[in-house]
Design a protein around this motif. Structure first.
Motif, PDB file in Angstrom:
ATOM      1  N   THR A  23      33.253  43.749  33.699  1.00 52.24           N
ATOM      2  CA  THR A  23      32.392  44.808  34.654  1.00 52.24           C
ATOM      3  C   THR A  23      33.464  43.521  36.097  1.00 52.24           C
ATOM      4  O   THR A  23      33.876  44.462  36.710  1.00 52.24           O
ATOM      5  CB  THR A  23      30.740  43.993  34.448  1.00 52.24           C
ATOM      6  OG1 THR A  23      30.194  44.261  33.351  1.00 52.24           O
ATOM      7  CG2 THR A  23      30.153  44.211  35.703  1.00 52.24           C
ATOM      8  N   TYR A  24      33.748  42.846  35.713  1.00 51.25           N
ATOM      9  CA  TYR A  24      34.294  42.108  36.865  1.00 51.25           C
ATOM     10  C   TYR A  24      35.350  42.509  36.888  1.00 51.25           C
ATOM     11  O   TYR A  24      36.012  42.397  38.292  1.00 51.25           O
ATOM     12  CB  TYR A  24      34.181  40.444  36.495  1.00 51.25           C
ATOM     13  CG  TYR A  24      34.509  40.070  37.878  1.00 51.25           C
ATOM     14  CD1 TYR A  24      33.505  39.609  39.025  1.00 51.25           C
ATOM     15  CD2 TYR A  24      35.259  38.776  37.852  1.00 51.25           C
ATOM     16  CE1 TYR A  24      33.395  38.624  39.754  1.00 51.25           C
ATOM     17  CE2 TYR A  24      35.858  38.080  39.007  1.00 51.25           C
ATOM     18  CZ  TYR A  24      34.765  38.142  40.092  1.00 51.25           C
ATOM     19  OH  TYR A  24      34.813  37.232  41.205  1.00 51.25           O
ATOM     20  N   SER A  25      36.255  42.076  35.569  1.00 45.56           N
ATOM     21  CA  SER A  25      37.552  43.160  35.809  1.00 45.56           C
ATOM     22  C   SER A  25      38.101  44.060  36.201  1.00 45.56           C
ATOM     23  O   SER A  25      38.793  44.708  37.066  1.00 45.56           O
ATOM     24  CB  SER A  25      38.498  42.819  34.986  1.00 45.56           C
ATOM     25  OG  SER A  25      37.913  43.478  33.359  1.00 45.56           O
ATOM     26  N   ALA A  26      37.179  45.024  36.508  1.00 45.58           N
ATOM     27  CA  ALA A  26      37.162  46.856  36.802  1.00 45.58           C
ATOM     28  C   ALA A  26      36.807  46.603  39.005  1.00 45.58           C
ATOM     29  O   ALA A  26      37.191  47.441  39.230  1.00 45.58           O
ATOM     30  CB  ALA A  26      36.352  47.512  36.330  1.00 45.58           C
ATOM     31  N   GLU A  27      35.790  45.381  38.635  1.00 46.05           N
ATOM     32  CA  GLU A  27      35.069  46.010  39.977  1.00 46.05           C
ATOM     33  C   GLU A  27      35.612  44.920  40.878  1.00 46.05           C
ATOM     34  O   GLU A  27      35.382  46.137  42.539  1.00 46.05           O
ATOM     35  CB  GLU A  27      33.313  45.704  40.223  1.00 46.05           C
ATOM     36  CG  GLU A  27      33.147  44.715  39.752  1.00 46.05           C
ATOM     37  CD  GLU A  27      32.073  43.975  39.330  1.00 46.05           C
ATOM     38  OE1 GLU A  27      31.073  44.916  39.296  1.00 46.05           O
ATOM     39  OE2 GLU A  27      31.212  42.320  39.422  1.00 46.05           O
ATOM     40  N   ILE A  28      36.781  44.519  40.937  1.00 46.01           N
ATOM     41  CA  ILE A  28      36.663  43.681  41.861  1.00 46.01           C
ATOM     42  C   ILE A  28      38.609  44.129  42.515  1.00 46.01           C
ATOM     43  O   ILE A  28      39.075  43.539  43.494  1.00 46.01           O
ATOM     44  CB  ILE A  28      36.979  41.917  41.341  1.00 46.01           C
ATOM     45  CG1 ILE A  28      38.466  41.436  40.639  1.00 46.01           C
ATOM     46  CG2 ILE A  28      36.327  41.410  41.442  1.00 46.01           C
ATOM     47  CD1 ILE A  28      39.159  40.478  40.139  1.00 46.01           C
TER      48      ILE A  28
END
Length: 506
Positions: A376-381
Motif C-alpha cells: 500500500t505505502y510503497s505505491a501511494e507515496i
C-alpha cells in the motif's frame, strides 16, 4: 464501490496469489525426500535454487523500470503471465538440476514483474478511503497462497514418487493462466492513460469504476484532479530523471527502498522459507514439520484478514507500530528459547514447542500488518510519473536481500544456529526508530494530495476540482446543468477542447 471496480480490484490483487504460490512452493518440497534425492541436494544447492528464483525476481523488477510506463500496467501483467508459462514448464519437467534452476529463474522473472506492478495498478484504481483495505486484500492473497501451498504440499507428501513434487510445481500454472485470461476484460490504468494523453479513454475507465449512486460526479472530479496534477508534472518536466534533482522525490524513494530493506531484515524469509529445516532441528519429524508449516500459513492468513480491516481505520503508522511490537518481542522469545533448547542438549521438548509458538507469534506481526502496509505505502507515496519505477526499485531491493538470505540461511543455521536471528532483532529496533521519524501518515488521502506531505505542489484538491467541474459546466453550456448526464456530456467536450489546445487544463 461498484461491481466493475470490485472485479478489477479482485483481479489485480490476484497477482499476490501468483507470487505467493510460486515463492512458497519450495518450502514444502524441502520436506520431500524424493525431491532432495532426485537432485542430490545439500545446504549449498538448496540455497542456490532459492537464490536463482529470487535472482530472476530481481531481474523482473528491473524490467518494471521500463515496461509499465511504456506499454501500460495491464500489458506488463500479460507479459509476466506468458513468461511464467515457460518457467513453470521447465521446472515441472526438469530432468537435471540445471534445467530446474533455469525454470526457477524464468519463473522468478515472471513473479518479479507481476508482484511489483500489481500494487502500482491497484493504487491507481482504488478509491482513497479503501486503498489500505486493498493492500490488505493483497496481503491476504499472499498468505492464502502460502497456506494453500503448505497444506497441499502436506497432502502430496503421501505420494511415494517424483509425481509429488512435479505436481506441486506444475500447479504454478493455475494463477498465471487465470490472470492471463482475466486480463482480457481488464482496463488500462486511468492515470497511465492520462500520462499518455489518452484522456477520453481515461474518463471512460473512471466513469465505469468510480461512478456510484452515492456520488454521481466523483469520477469527474477525480479526472480533473488527476489530469491537473499530471499536467503540472509535465510542465515542470517531472519524471524519473527528476529523482536526481528533486529532494522530495529522493526522500520518497529512500523511504520505500529503506522500508523494503528493513522489511526483509525482520528475518521473515529465514523463518518462512526454511521453517521445515528449523522444525527438524528442534526434533520434529518430516511429516510433523510439514503440518507445523501448514499451521504457520493458516495463522498468517488470519493475521492478514485482521490487518485488512484495520489499515484504513487506524492508519499506516499505527499498523507498523503494532507489527514491530509483535515482531520484536517474538524474535526475542525465539532467540532466548532456542538458546536454552540447545543448552539443554536438545532434549527439552517444551522449549522446542516454545520456539515454534514464537515463530507463529512472529507471523501475527509480519504476515498481516507488514504485508498490508508495504504494497500500500510503497505505491501511494510516489507520483504517477515515477510510481512504477519507484515501486520496481522497492521490490528489487526486496528480492536482492532475499537472494542473500536464502543463500546464507542454510549455512548460517549450520554454523551459528539461533545467534543468526540476533541480527534481525537489532535491525527491527533500528527500523522502527527511523520509521517514526521519517514516514508520514497517508490514510484516506488521494494519490495527488499525498504530494503535499512531501512539500510538493498539489494542482487541485478534490473539492477544488469539484468546483471547477461545476463552474465549467455552467459557463461552457451557457445554461443550467440539471443532472450528471449533462455534466458528463459537457466534460467530454471539455476533454476534446483540452486535447486540441483550445483551452488550458486547470
Amino acid at each position: 464501490m461498484n461491481k466493475y471496480q470490485l472485479l478489477c480490484l479482485v483481479y489485480v490483487t490476484f497477482g499476490s496469489i501468483f507470487y505467493g504460490y510460486d515463492s512458497g512452493v519450495t518450502t514444502s518440497i524441502l520436506g520431500y525426500n524424493h525431491f532432495l534425492e532426485y537432485f542430490t541436494l545439500d545446504s549449498t544447492t538448496i540455497g542456490a535454487f532459492n537464490s536463482a528464483y529470487y535472482g530472476g525476481a530481481a531481474v523482473g523488477c528491473m524490467l518494471n523500470w521500463y515496461l509499465p510506463n511504456k506499454i501500460g500496467r495491464l500489458r506488463t501483467i500479460q507479459v509476466s503471465c506468458i513468461t511464467a508459462l515457460l518457467g513453470v514448464s521447465l521446472q515441472t519437467g526438469a530432468s537435471n538440476f540445471a534445467t530446474f534452476c533455469t525454470g526457477r529463474v524464468i519463473g522468478g522473472i515472471a513473479c518479479g514483474i507481476v508482484f511489483s506492478v500489481c500494487p502500482t495498478y491497484a493504487s491507481e484504481i482504488s478509491p482513497p478511503e479503501i486503498r489500505g483495505f486493498i493492500g490488505g486484500v493483497y496481503a491476504v492473497n499472499i498468505n492464502f497462497a502460502y497456506m494453500f501451498t503448505e497444506w497441499i504440499g502436506l497432502g502430496f507428501w503421501y505420494i511415494e514418487s517424483n509425481v509429488s513434487w512435479r505436481l506441486l510445481l506444475g500447479l504454478q500454472l493455475v494463477p498465471a493462466v487465470a490472470m492471463l485470461i482475466g486480463s482480457i476484460w481488464m482496463p488500462f490504468s486511468p492515470r497511465w492513460l492520462i500520462l499518455k494523453d489518452r484522456n477520453e479513454e481515461a474518463l471512460e475507465v473512471l466513469k465505469k469504476m468510480h461512478r456510484s449512486t452515492r456520488d454521481e460526479t466523483f469520477y469527474l472530479r477525480e479526472y480533473h484532479q488527476i489530469r491537473s496534477q499530471i499536467d503540472l508534472d509535465k510542465r515542470e518536466r517531472l519524471g524519473v530523471r527528476s529523482i536526481l534533482s528533486k529532494k522530495s522525490y529522493q526522500k520518497r524513494l529512500v523511504i520505500i527502498i529503506g522500508t523494503a530493506l528493513f522489511q526483509q531484515l525482520t528475518g521473515v524469509i529465514p523463518i518462512q522459507n526454511y521453517q521445515v529445516i528449523i522444525y527438524q532441528r528442534l526434533g520434529f519429524s518430516n511429516l510433523l514439520s510439514l503440518v507445523l508449516t501448514g499451521v504457520y500459513g493458516t495463522i498468517a492468513t488470519a493475521s492478514a484478514i485482521m490487518a485488512m480491516f484495520f489499515c484504513d481505520r487506524i492508519g499506516r503508522r499505527k499498523l507498523v507500530f503494532v507489527a514491530y511490537a509483535i515482531m520484536i518481542s517474538a524474535s526475542l522469545i525465539l532467540v532466548v528459547l532456542w538458546a536454552r533448547y540447545e543448552a539443554s542438549g536438545s532434549t527439552s521438548r517444551g522449549l522446542g514447542i516454545g520456539v515454534v509458538f514464537s515463530i507463529y507469534y512472529f507471523s501475527c506481526g509480519y504476515s498481516g500488518p507488514m504485508n498490508t502496509f508495504w504494497p500500500t505505502y510503497s505505491a501511494e507515496i510516489l507520483p504517477t510519473s515515477i510510481r512504477s519505477f519507484g515501486v520496481a526499485n522497492s521490490y528489487l531491493t526486496f528480492n536482492c536481500i532475499i537472494i542473500l538470505l536464502v543463500q546464507v540461511t542454510p549455512l548460517a543455521l549450520d554454523a551459528i544456529s539461533w545467534r543468526y536471528f540476533l541480527i534481525f532483532l537489532i535491525m527491527d529496533i533500528i527500523f522502527i526508530v527511523a520509521f517514526y521519524v521519517y514516514c508520514p501518515e497517508t490514510r484516506k488521502k488521494t494519490l495527488e494530495e499525498i504530494e503535499a506531505l512531501f512539500g510538493d505542489d498539489v494542482a487541485e484538491t478534490l473539492e477544488e476540482a469539484g468546483k471547477q467541474v461545476e463552474a465549467e459546466a455552467a459557463v461552457g453550456t451557457h445554461a443550467h446543468v440539471e443532472d450528471s448526464d449533462d455534466l458528463e456530456q459537457h466534460q467530454h467536450v471539455r476533454v476534446q477542447e483540452m486535447e486540441k489546445g483550445s483551452s488550458p487544463c486547470v
